[in-house]
Design an enzyme around this catalytic site. Structure first.
Site, PDB file in Angstrom:
ATOM      1  N   GLU A 267       0.833  -1.299  -0.028  1.00  0.00           N
ATOM      2  CA  GLU A 267       0.030   0.080   0.009  1.00  0.00           C
ATOM      3  C   GLU A 267       0.724   1.082   0.045  1.00  0.00           C
ATOM      4  OE1 GLU A 267      -2.791  -0.899  -1.016  1.00  0.00           O
ATOM      5  OE2 GLU A 267      -4.365  -0.595   0.667  1.00  0.00           O
TER       6      GLU A 267
ATOM      7  N   THR B   8      -5.299   7.641  -5.317  1.00  0.00           N
ATOM      8  CA  THR B   8      -5.287   7.559  -3.705  1.00  0.00           C
ATOM      9  C   THR B   8      -4.862   8.504  -3.210  1.00  0.00           C
ATOM     10  OG1 THR B   8      -6.016   5.119  -3.712  1.00  0.00           O
ATOM     11  CG2 THR B   8      -5.163   6.083  -1.605  1.00  0.00           C
TER      12      THR B   8
END
Lengths: 308, 308
Positions: free
Chosen positions: B129, B182
């Site tokens: 991530e 994101t």
């Protein structure tokens, strides 16, 4: 229908470290007693206050103001008389005003045949809190009325959720005898927080609620973290961090400021550890020469109840 | 010990409106498939990526980076080879990078005889991530690995709690075909929030967790409120508020942005309402001429699992 009722209204611990303004818990070993009577005279009167020097005029007394708020909703040709036997010291941070306000409206509702829902009673009692602190918060009146652990999920509309409560959970509360007004203690809080601190708090509130539903005592304790109010309020409470450190060493699950202080609460699994924690608190405050009260209590599961 | 494993790694919905950075949920009808093999060559290699154009070099691929993080902990004379069959579109907001990163470490752990705990796997996968978004968050990798609803209670130390999940809960997710990274979507978030908005969020996180443990579908829906990220991110998603309004009218329990968007999720009680909600979403986006994918899914209870 009965004409008078005698009741016990519990002291409460608001915030519970992570749940500022939303979480609360009811105690069982300390609370106000009250007698609520129907009276021929319309309106609300307070006929007796024992144990504390508080205003007897209904519009200046938290119980009176809450009672008047409920009374406004009625069309009756009689009134109510309230007697208050204060066992909770005002300004202690364990819901003194909330107990009296909630007790008044709960008792009236019983005498009226329960026309109002618990959520409606919370709303009436909140008006007593507005008088006491300038802020109509529900985090003490909700656990006083519902018992156990409560979550004030929303104020608009008002919605209180009664959470689960593990059987062996005990609270120890120490009240250092210093004066600290809720209104003053609120004033020092900054109106903004970092997003990061917010995330910490909602993570812990979620974890605490999960811990209550799964009887996970360790998780409950781990979630009793306050990175918002505690750092700002700890200085108002004598030797707060030292006490906290010692209490955790004595086996408490977690520790925090009760409401806006100055009382400090700890949760424990079981009565034996609770007694040890109380002894530790006592030693710390005796050593520094601060007067105090200590309460050891199981969590009160039923809220306000009728007594003889 | 087996030498290779084929697995399904689910798409996930992070944040769930009220639980920014802490809550997440796994889907069942959409996810990546992966094959993880032991290899004579030391280290981590990615031998195949089907379905998307993504970096095949391990240090530049989220699955590769997560795998390398786990591999660092091993002392073995062999390596691992990864094949990825991408069904989740990158940038969709339903945990595309998390599914691949979590799948890689879960598969390796199986082949190694499960030496690592789920929490340790979350920590490895978070490094994927970090590569994807610049932030090692766990709110997608946690539900991918644990299944159901998860709460990342704490990052230091990392602690993930698997919450309860009512049986009849369905999710509908619409992915408008626009690109939204994101990292960009995080950048627009202000670093501070009001204490008041914080209270709203932790009240709703507490209520949502209570709703999950008590099968209270209405409460679950009522708690899907976002007063922090949604107002800042809604403009990045075509006709967000209109879609939300229509979906609620179609009987959804609640609606929010999935992760950092652009996907939008709704929860429903039962499959029938889920189908109606999907139809409503479809109509709204067809009318405005935006391309989209829609997924209707039961909540995935078991997380990543072995397939044949």
């Amino acid at each position: 229908m009965q004409d008078q009722i005698k009741l016990f209204s519990p002291a409460t611990v608001a915030n519970l470290a992570c749940g500022f303004d939303v979480l609360g818990m009811a105690l069982d070993s300390v609370g106000d007693e009250m007698i609520i009577k129907k009276s021929k005279n319309k309106g609300i009167s307070i006929s007796k206050i024992v144990g504390q020097d508080l205003p007897i005029e209904a519009t200046k007394n938290v119980a009176g103001v809450a009672a008047l708020e409920l009374y406004k909703e009625l069309e009756v040709d009689y009134g109510f008389e309230i007697q208050i036997f204060k066992n909770i010291k005002p300004g202690s941070g364990i819901g003194s005003s909330a107990a009296s306000a909630a007790g008044a409206v709960w008792g009236m509702n019983e005498l009226l045949g329960k026309p109002f829902s618990p959520n409606e009673l919370v709303a009436f009692a909140m008006e007593g809190e507005r008088l006491a602190s300038g802020n109509a918060h529900a985090d003490n009146v909700a656990p006083a009325l519902f018992g156990g652990f409560t979550l004030v999920r929303s104020y608009k509309p008002l919605e209180v959720i009664k959470l689960a409560c593990p059987e062996e959970l005990y609270a120890v509360v120490i009240h250092p005898q210093i004066e600290l007004k809720t209104a003053d203690s609120r004033k020092i809080l900054k109106p903004t927080i970092s997003l990061r601190d917010g995330v910490t708090h909602w993570g812990n509130v979620g974890g605490l609620v999960a811990g209550l539903y799964t009887n996970n005592y360790k998780l409950i304790g781990d979630c009793l973290k306050d990175v918002i109010a505690e750092p700002q309020r700890a200085d108002l409470i004598p030797h707060y961090y030292e006490l906290k450190h010692q209490v955790i060493k004595s086996g408490a699950l977690g520790v925090g400021i009760s409401g806006s202080g100055p009382s400090i609460f700890a949760l424990t699994k079981g009565k034996k550890i609770a007694k040890g924690v109380a002894k530790t608190m006592q030693t710390v405050y005796q050593n520094i020469g601060v007067d105090f009260d200590i309460h050891i209590s199981k969590v009160n599961q039923k809220g306000i109840y009728k007594i003889d």
